[in-house]
Design an enzyme around this catalytic site. Structure first.
Site, PDB file in Angstrom:
ATOM      1  N   GLU A 242      38.172 112.222 109.722  1.00 30.92           N
ATOM      2  CA  GLU A 242      37.516 112.584 109.221  1.00 30.92           C
ATOM      3  C   GLU A 242      35.873 112.920 109.804  1.00 30.92           C
ATOM      4  O   GLU A 242      34.714 113.772 108.893  1.00 30.92           O
ATOM      5  CB  GLU A 242      37.477 112.289 107.602  1.00 30.92           C
ATOM      6  CG  GLU A 242      36.491 111.605 107.007  1.00 30.92           C
ATOM      7  CD  GLU A 242      37.306 109.831 107.247  1.00 30.92           C
ATOM      8  OE1 GLU A 242      38.031 110.600 107.553  1.00 30.92           O
ATOM      9  OE2 GLU A 242      36.838 108.933 106.985  1.00 30.92           O
TER      10      GLU A 242
ATOM     11  N   CYS B 283      40.608 102.886 108.584  1.00 27.18           N
ATOM     12  CA  CYS B 283      39.616 102.313 108.391  1.00 27.18           C
ATOM     13  C   CYS B 283      39.904 100.512 108.096  1.00 27.18           C
ATOM     14  O   CYS B 283      41.105  99.977 108.138  1.00 27.18           O
ATOM     15  CB  CYS B 283      38.067 101.993 107.732  1.00 27.18           C
ATOM     16  SG  CYS B 283      37.218 101.352 108.617  1.00 27.18           S
TER      17      CYS B 283
ATOM     18  N   HIS C 108      37.240 107.146 111.800  1.00 30.79           N
ATOM     19  CA  HIS C 108      37.337 107.718 110.826  1.00 30.79           C
ATOM     20  C   HIS C 108      37.633 109.028 111.631  1.00 30.79           C
ATOM     21  O   HIS C 108      36.654 110.058 111.836  1.00 30.79           O
ATOM     22  CB  HIS C 108      35.958 108.097 110.202  1.00 30.79           C
ATOM     23  CG  HIS C 108      35.479 106.776 109.101  1.00 30.79           C
ATOM     24  ND1 HIS C 108      36.072 106.487 108.010  1.00 30.79           N
ATOM     25  CD2 HIS C 108      35.226 104.979 109.718  1.00 30.79           C
ATOM     26  CE1 HIS C 108      35.556 105.060 107.860  1.00 30.79           C
ATOM     27  NE2 HIS C 108      34.986 104.730 108.785  1.00 30.79           N
TER      28      HIS C 108
END
Lengths: 203, 255
Positions: A185, A81, A183
């Site tokens: 995650e 990011c 992202h």
């Protein structure tokens, strides 16, 4: 034991990144650290970033910046990011901010209209331009989770692209650096697979 | 292709348990938040929202623990709201593993809090929750209500949502208090007026009773995301069924 350093410079979703890495790690040691010695002795680096790019750049102290720049040049590195945006040449956010220049490309504001909402928030498709080890076992055009208001429209180092109104570069690959706008995650199974690939990546 | 429309199951949590009431009354127990969040994640939920409905000082630590254990086991975005009043509250929630925080009553009482929060943490993690109730004296007009619907503020919803966008909100969670818990569907008139007036995503909430309601929220209301609680908690429908129905109606969803 392989050690992965998640670089802590005060900005970023460090815990969610390290939790996701832990969820897929077999034997690796995942550490969140701002200690330059630990960064130097780690085998791989993760460089997250959340929020405004100017704050991220400022939070990154000179000493730490020097060490990270040195280490990023020689170790497998995953930037996420705003961490990814910081590796580019420059960003027009916050009235213009100079980047670290490790990847080709510039960051611009995403143009909004009634159909194109900004921030670009949600799940969007990541379309492959080239093959890469980090995309192994992830189907082309899989959905990943994005949250950002700025993007890089084009780059010589582009690996994948995504469309939100206009096309933009959703991931970059250059030598030992892999950088993503989305992202992993927060991208469920596709994201976890990407982290698994990162742990298995050798260069 | 473009960004997929999101389905967001909402967990209303009271003292560490998921509950759901009709018009915020008649609360019934729906289970353990971590287990439910994991089930939704497996079924393909795009995000999870957790609202701490008690949000009292005494139960706050339970909330942080719940957030932490959801965030360490579920790898999709997590929004947490309820009782967010100070910058410190946001910091603690983000540290516990929340990706976004939702601000409601305290935004109305102190609009500059939204600005302060967005400046400090970035718009991407600041959701402003707007509880709307139809005005009794004027058609197609809604006012903002606070304290779980108990307090009418007189503030016009459309003016308010435009204002919080300027203050840096990244997303609006728009709940119709007239519809909440009724299973009659979203107030799509409200959703479409709000979403067409602003440039940030709107999450429609309040009133979902079947899968067509989710479709209507996107197609008629123009919502970027649809939020529902009870139809998923009590396994009337799975998230997967909801996505299949949306896809069949031509809406882009993630599988």
């Amino acid at each position: 034991m392989t050690q992965i350093a998640v670089i802590d410079y005060g900005m970023g979703n460090l815990h969610s990144v390290s939790k996701a890495l832990e969820a897929v790690s077999q034997k690796e040691n995942i550490v969140i650290t701002s200690d330059q010695e630990v960064i130097k002795t780690s085998d791989k680096l993760v460089f997250p970033g959340v929020g405004a790019i100017k704050d991220c750049m400022e939070a990154f102290s000179n000493d730490l910046k020097e060490t990270v720049l040195e280490e990023v040049k020689k170790k497998p590195t995953l930037a996420i990011c705003v961490g990814m945006q910081m590796l580019l040449e420059s960003s027009e956010e916050n009235g213009g901010v100079e980047g670290l220049g490790l990847l080709n490309g510039k960051v611009c504001k995403i143009q909004s209209n009634q159909d194109i909402k900004v921030p670009h928030m949600g799940w969007n498709q990541v379309n492959y331009l080239k093959e890469h080890f980090l995309l192994k076992d992830i189907i082309d055009s899989s959905y990943f989770y994005f949250v950002h208001s700025y993007c890089c429209p084009s780059s010589k180092d582009a690996l994948t692209e995504t469309i939100h109104g206009e096309k933009f570069v959703s991931s970059f690959a250059k030598d030992n650096i892999f950088a993503v706008q989305f992202h992993p995650e927060k991208s469920q199974s596709a994201g976890l697979q990407l982290y698994k690939n990162f742990l298995n990546w050798s260069i | 292709m473009s960004v997929a429309k999101r389905i967001i199951p909402c967990l209303d949590v009271d003292k560490g348990r998921v509950v759901k009431g009709v018009n915020f009354l008649n609360i019934r127990d729906a289970g353990d938040p971590v287990e439910i969040a994991k089930r939704y994640d497996t079924e393909g939920a795009d995000e999870i929202t957790m609202l701490d409905i008690t949000a009292s000082h005494e139960t706050r630590d339970t909330t942080y623990k719940t957030v932490e254990s959801i965030a360490s086991q579920v790898f999709i975005p997590l929004t947490v709201g309820g009782g967010v009043r100070k910058i410190e509250d946001i910091k603690k929630l983000l540290r516990s593993g929340a990706d976004k925080v939702s601000i409601n009553t305290s935004a109305v009482e102190n609009p500059s809090f939204v600005k302060e929060a967005a400046d400090k943490f970035g718009s991407q993690c600041i959701v402003v929750a707007v509880d709307a109730k139809a005005k009794t004296d004027k058609e197609n007009s809604w006012e903002v209500v606070t304290y779980g619907g108990r307090n009418r503020t007189g503030i016009d919803v459309l003016e308010w949502t435009e204002k919080v966008v300027q203050y840096g909100a990244g997303e609006i969670l728009l709940t119709s208090m007239d519809r909440d818990g009724t299973k009659e569907g979203f107030d799509n008139n409200l959703v479409s007026k709000v979403s067409s007036g602003i440039s940030i995503p709107v999450i429609a909430s309040g009133g979902v009773g079947n899968l067509d309601h989710l479709i209507d929220g996107v197609k008629i209301g123009g919502a970027e995301a649809v939020l529902a609680a009870s139809i998923f908690h009590f396994s009337e429908f799975s998230i997967k069924e909801a996505k299949e129905a949306m896809k069949a109606s031509g809406i882009t969803v993630r599988f």
